[in-house]
Scaffold this motif. Structure first.
Motif, PDB file in Angstrom:
ATOM      1  N   VAL A  64       0.826  -1.425   0.252  1.00 23.95           N
ATOM      2  CA  VAL A  64       0.155   0.154  -0.265  1.00 23.95           C
ATOM      3  C   VAL A  64       0.834   1.175  -0.162  1.00 23.95           C
ATOM      4  O   VAL A  64       0.317   1.753  -0.797  1.00 23.95           O
ATOM      5  N   THR A  65       2.027   0.975   0.992  1.00 23.65           N
ATOM      6  CA  THR A  65       2.913   1.842   0.449  1.00 23.65           C
ATOM      7  C   THR A  65       4.390   2.508  -0.114  1.00 23.65           C
ATOM      8  O   THR A  65       4.418   3.173   0.086  1.00 23.65           O
ATOM      9  N   GLN A  66       4.452   2.399  -1.147  1.00 22.99           N
ATOM     10  CA  GLN A  66       5.157   1.684  -2.238  1.00 22.99           C
ATOM     11  C   GLN A  66       4.166   2.670  -3.306  1.00 22.99           C
ATOM     12  O   GLN A  66       3.138   3.189  -3.562  1.00 22.99           O
ATOM     13  N   TYR A 108      -6.358  -1.371  14.992  1.00 26.83           N
ATOM     14  CA  TYR A 108      -4.680  -1.638  14.716  1.00 26.83           C
ATOM     15  C   TYR A 108      -4.157  -1.163  16.512  1.00 26.83           C
ATOM     16  O   TYR A 108      -3.350  -1.328  17.089  1.00 26.83           O
ATOM     17  N   ILE A 109      -4.086   0.230  16.010  1.00 29.19           N
ATOM     18  CA  ILE A 109      -3.793   0.697  17.653  1.00 29.19           C
ATOM     19  C   ILE A 109      -4.699   0.646  18.673  1.00 29.19           C
ATOM     20  O   ILE A 109      -4.217   1.276  20.338  1.00 29.19           O
ATOM     21  N   ILE A 117       2.247   2.663  20.363  1.00 31.19           N
ATOM     22  CA  ILE A 117       1.837   2.789  18.989  1.00 31.19           C
ATOM     23  C   ILE A 117       3.125   3.872  17.964  1.00 31.19           C
ATOM     24  O   ILE A 117       3.701   3.689  17.076  1.00 31.19           O
ATOM     25  N   ALA A 118       4.387   4.944  19.139  1.00 37.94           N
ATOM     26  CA  ALA A 118       4.710   6.059  18.533  1.00 37.94           C
ATOM     27  C   ALA A 118       5.946   5.619  18.226  1.00 37.94           C
ATOM     28  O   ALA A 118       6.026   5.324  17.086  1.00 37.94           O
ATOM     29  N   LEU A 123       3.608   1.654  11.030  1.00 36.75           N
ATOM     30  CA  LEU A 123       3.177   2.810  11.589  1.00 36.75           C
ATOM     31  C   LEU A 123       3.917   4.369  11.410  1.00 36.75           C
ATOM     32  O   LEU A 123       4.032   4.730  10.283  1.00 36.75           O
ATOM     33  N   GLN A 124       5.308   3.689  11.971  1.00 36.03           N
ATOM     34  CA  GLN A 124       6.317   5.017  11.199  1.00 36.03           C
ATOM     35  C   GLN A 124       6.667   4.813  10.137  1.00 36.03           C
ATOM     36  O   GLN A 124       6.848   6.473   9.303  1.00 36.03           O
ATOM     37  N   LYS A 125       6.857   3.971   9.495  1.00 35.50           N
ATOM     38  CA  LYS A 125       7.113   3.683   7.795  1.00 35.50           C
ATOM     39  C   LYS A 125       5.906   3.559   6.907  1.00 35.50           C
ATOM     40  O   LYS A 125       6.408   4.800   6.263  1.00 35.50           O
ATOM     41  N   ALA A 126       5.045   3.885   7.285  1.00 33.86           N
ATOM     42  CA  ALA A 126       3.504   4.827   6.352  1.00 33.86           C
ATOM     43  C   ALA A 126       4.116   6.023   6.279  1.00 33.86           C
ATOM     44  O   ALA A 126       3.681   6.602   5.716  1.00 33.86           O
TER      45      ALA A 126
END
Length: 183
Positions: A64-66, A108-109, A117-118, A123-126
Protein backbone atom coordinates in the motif's frame (compact mmCIF):
# COMPACT_ATOMS: atom_id res chain seq x y z
CA UNK A 1 5.79 -32.40 -14.35
CA UNK A 2 5.32 -30.31 -11.19
CA UNK A 3 3.98 -26.81 -11.47
CA UNK A 4 6.69 -24.15 -11.20
CA UNK A 5 5.73 -21.34 -8.82
CA UNK A 6 7.46 -18.00 -8.59
CA UNK A 7 7.38 -17.85 -4.79
CA UNK A 8 8.18 -14.14 -4.55
CA UNK A 9 5.49 -13.21 -7.07
CA UNK A 10 2.94 -15.44 -5.34
CA UNK A 11 3.81 -13.94 -1.94
CA UNK A 12 3.24 -10.45 -3.37
CA UNK A 13 -0.02 -11.60 -4.94
CA UNK A 14 -1.28 -12.95 -1.60
CA UNK A 15 -0.26 -9.78 0.26
CA UNK A 16 -1.92 -7.63 -2.40
CA UNK A 17 -5.18 -9.56 -2.19
CA UNK A 18 -5.02 -9.39 1.61
CA UNK A 19 -5.16 -5.58 1.46
CA UNK A 20 -8.86 -5.67 0.61
CA UNK A 21 -9.49 -8.34 3.25
CA UNK A 22 -7.83 -6.27 5.97
CA UNK A 23 -9.65 -3.15 4.79
CA UNK A 24 -13.01 -4.93 4.85
CA UNK A 25 -12.63 -6.99 8.02
CA UNK A 26 -10.09 -4.99 10.02
CA UNK A 27 -6.96 -6.35 11.63
CA UNK A 28 -8.77 -8.45 14.22
CA UNK A 29 -11.82 -9.34 12.12
CA UNK A 30 -10.41 -12.58 10.78
CA UNK A 31 -7.77 -15.01 11.90
CA UNK A 32 -5.36 -16.67 9.52
CA UNK A 33 -7.95 -19.39 8.77
CA UNK A 34 -10.52 -16.78 7.72
CA UNK A 35 -7.97 -14.82 5.72
CA UNK A 36 -6.86 -18.02 3.97
CA UNK A 37 -10.47 -18.86 3.10
CA UNK A 38 -11.04 -15.35 1.76
CA UNK A 39 -7.88 -15.66 -0.33
CA UNK A 40 -8.90 -19.10 -1.59
CA UNK A 41 -5.83 -20.87 -0.22
CA UNK A 42 -5.26 -23.34 2.56
CA UNK A 43 -4.23 -22.11 5.97
CA UNK A 44 -0.99 -24.09 5.72
CA UNK A 45 -0.20 -22.48 2.35
CA UNK A 46 -0.76 -19.03 3.84
CA UNK A 47 1.48 -19.88 6.81
CA UNK A 48 4.11 -21.10 4.35
CA UNK A 49 4.41 -17.59 2.95
CA UNK A 50 3.57 -15.62 6.09
CA UNK A 51 4.45 -17.10 9.49
CA UNK A 52 1.93 -14.81 11.22
CA UNK A 53 -0.93 -12.43 10.55
CA UNK A 54 1.37 -9.59 11.51
CA UNK A 55 3.82 -10.65 8.78
CA UNK A 56 0.99 -10.68 6.23
CA UNK A 57 -0.24 -7.29 7.45
CA UNK A 58 3.29 -5.86 7.17
CA UNK A 59 3.63 -7.18 3.63
CA UNK A 60 0.24 -5.72 2.70
CA UNK A 61 1.19 -2.37 4.24
CA UNK A 62 4.45 -2.42 2.29
CA UNK A 63 2.47 -2.76 -0.94
CA UNK A 64 0.00 0.00 0.00
CA UNK A 65 2.83 2.40 0.78
CA UNK A 66 4.77 1.84 -2.44
CA UNK A 67 5.05 5.04 -4.40
CA UNK A 68 2.87 3.93 -7.31
CA UNK A 69 0.21 2.69 -4.92
CA UNK A 70 -0.08 6.12 -3.29
CA UNK A 71 -1.18 7.39 -6.69
CA UNK A 72 -3.49 4.48 -7.48
CA UNK A 73 -1.39 3.32 -10.40
CA UNK A 74 0.05 -0.02 -11.35
CA UNK A 75 3.54 1.24 -12.13
CA UNK A 76 5.96 4.13 -11.72
CA UNK A 77 5.47 5.34 -15.30
CA UNK A 78 1.82 6.17 -14.58
CA UNK A 79 2.59 8.59 -11.73
CA UNK A 80 1.43 12.13 -12.57
CA UNK A 81 4.23 14.49 -13.54
CA UNK A 82 2.82 17.82 -12.36
CA UNK A 83 2.72 18.49 -8.63
CA UNK A 84 -0.94 19.55 -8.79
CA UNK A 85 -1.90 16.32 -10.59
CA UNK A 86 0.19 14.29 -8.14
CA UNK A 87 -1.58 15.90 -5.17
CA UNK A 88 -5.00 15.28 -6.72
CA UNK A 89 -4.09 11.65 -7.46
CA UNK A 90 -2.93 10.98 -3.89
CA UNK A 91 -6.10 12.51 -2.44
CA UNK A 92 -8.32 10.56 -4.86
CA UNK A 93 -6.55 7.28 -4.19
CA UNK A 94 -6.72 7.70 -0.42
CA UNK A 95 -10.36 8.76 -0.65
CA UNK A 96 -11.29 5.53 -2.43
CA UNK A 97 -10.20 3.44 0.56
CA UNK A 98 -10.21 5.97 3.41
CA UNK A 99 -13.08 4.62 5.50
CA UNK A 100 -11.77 1.06 5.52
CA UNK A 101 -8.23 2.18 6.24
CA UNK A 102 -9.31 4.42 9.13
CA UNK A 103 -11.28 1.57 10.70
CA UNK A 104 -8.27 -0.69 10.20
CA UNK A 105 -5.88 1.87 11.68
CA UNK A 106 -8.06 2.54 14.72
CA UNK A 107 -8.43 -1.17 15.33
CA UNK A 108 -4.69 -1.69 14.94
CA UNK A 109 -3.86 0.92 17.59
CA UNK A 110 -6.83 0.26 19.89
CA UNK A 111 -5.83 -0.28 23.53
CA UNK A 112 -2.18 0.36 22.80
CA UNK A 113 0.00 2.63 24.86
CA UNK A 114 0.90 5.94 23.12
CA UNK A 115 4.61 5.10 23.31
CA UNK A 116 3.98 1.68 21.77
CA UNK A 117 2.14 3.40 18.91
CA UNK A 118 4.97 5.92 18.50
CA UNK A 119 7.52 3.08 18.39
CA UNK A 120 5.55 0.95 15.92
CA UNK A 121 7.83 0.49 12.89
CA UNK A 122 4.93 -0.20 10.55
CA UNK A 123 3.14 3.03 11.47
CA UNK A 124 6.41 4.95 11.25
CA UNK A 125 7.03 3.56 7.79
CA UNK A 126 3.54 4.44 6.53
CA UNK A 127 3.71 7.96 7.98
CA UNK A 128 7.20 8.48 6.59
CA UNK A 129 6.09 7.34 3.15
CA UNK A 130 3.23 9.83 3.02
CA UNK A 131 5.35 12.63 4.50
CA UNK A 132 8.15 12.00 1.99
CA UNK A 133 5.76 12.00 -0.93
CA UNK A 134 3.98 15.14 0.23
CA UNK A 135 7.38 16.80 0.72
CA UNK A 136 8.12 16.25 -2.97
CA UNK A 137 4.88 18.09 -3.76
CA UNK A 138 4.74 20.92 -1.20
CA UNK A 139 8.27 20.99 0.25
CA UNK A 140 9.75 19.70 3.50
CA UNK A 141 8.62 22.62 5.65
CA UNK A 142 5.00 22.20 4.60
CA UNK A 143 4.72 18.41 4.48
CA UNK A 144 3.42 17.90 8.02
CA UNK A 145 0.74 20.57 7.57
CA UNK A 146 -0.18 19.12 4.18
CA UNK A 147 -0.49 15.66 5.77
CA UNK A 148 -2.79 17.06 8.48
CA UNK A 149 -4.93 18.86 5.86
CA UNK A 150 -5.05 15.74 3.72
CA UNK A 151 -6.18 13.47 6.55
CA UNK A 152 -8.50 16.08 8.07
CA UNK A 153 -10.02 16.86 4.69
CA UNK A 154 -10.66 13.20 3.93
CA UNK A 155 -12.18 12.71 7.38
CA UNK A 156 -14.43 15.73 6.85
CA UNK A 157 -15.37 14.36 3.42
CA UNK A 158 -16.22 11.00 5.00
CA UNK A 159 -18.31 12.56 7.76
CA UNK A 160 -20.25 14.96 5.54
CA UNK A 161 -21.20 12.40 2.91
CA UNK A 162 -18.60 13.58 0.38
CA UNK A 163 -19.93 17.15 0.39
CA UNK A 164 -16.35 18.41 0.58
CA UNK A 165 -14.85 17.79 -2.84
CA UNK A 166 -11.40 16.41 -3.53
CA UNK A 167 -10.67 19.63 -5.43
CA UNK A 168 -11.42 21.67 -2.30
CA UNK A 169 -9.07 19.55 -0.20
CA UNK A 170 -6.42 19.94 -2.89
CA UNK A 171 -6.96 23.70 -2.90
CA UNK A 172 -6.52 23.85 0.89
CA UNK A 173 -3.14 22.18 0.56
CA UNK A 174 -2.12 24.37 -2.37
CA UNK A 175 -3.14 27.51 -0.46
CA UNK A 176 -1.26 26.35 2.62
CA UNK A 177 1.81 25.76 0.48
CA UNK A 178 1.32 29.22 -1.09
CA UNK A 179 2.08 27.88 -4.54
CA UNK A 180 0.28 26.75 -7.65
CA UNK A 181 2.33 23.54 -7.49
CA UNK A 182 3.50 23.91 -11.05
CA UNK A 183 5.96 21.21 -12.22
Amino acid sequence: MPKVIDRDAYRIELATKAIDIFTEHGYNGLGMRGIAEALGVSKSALYHYFPSKKDLFEASTEIVTQKHSLYGTEDEQSIPTSKADALHAIISTLDSRFQGEMVLLLEYIKNRDPQDIADDKLLQKADSRFMDELATIVGNEQSEQAYALLMGGLLLRLLNGQQTSIDVISDWIKNMAKTDLAP
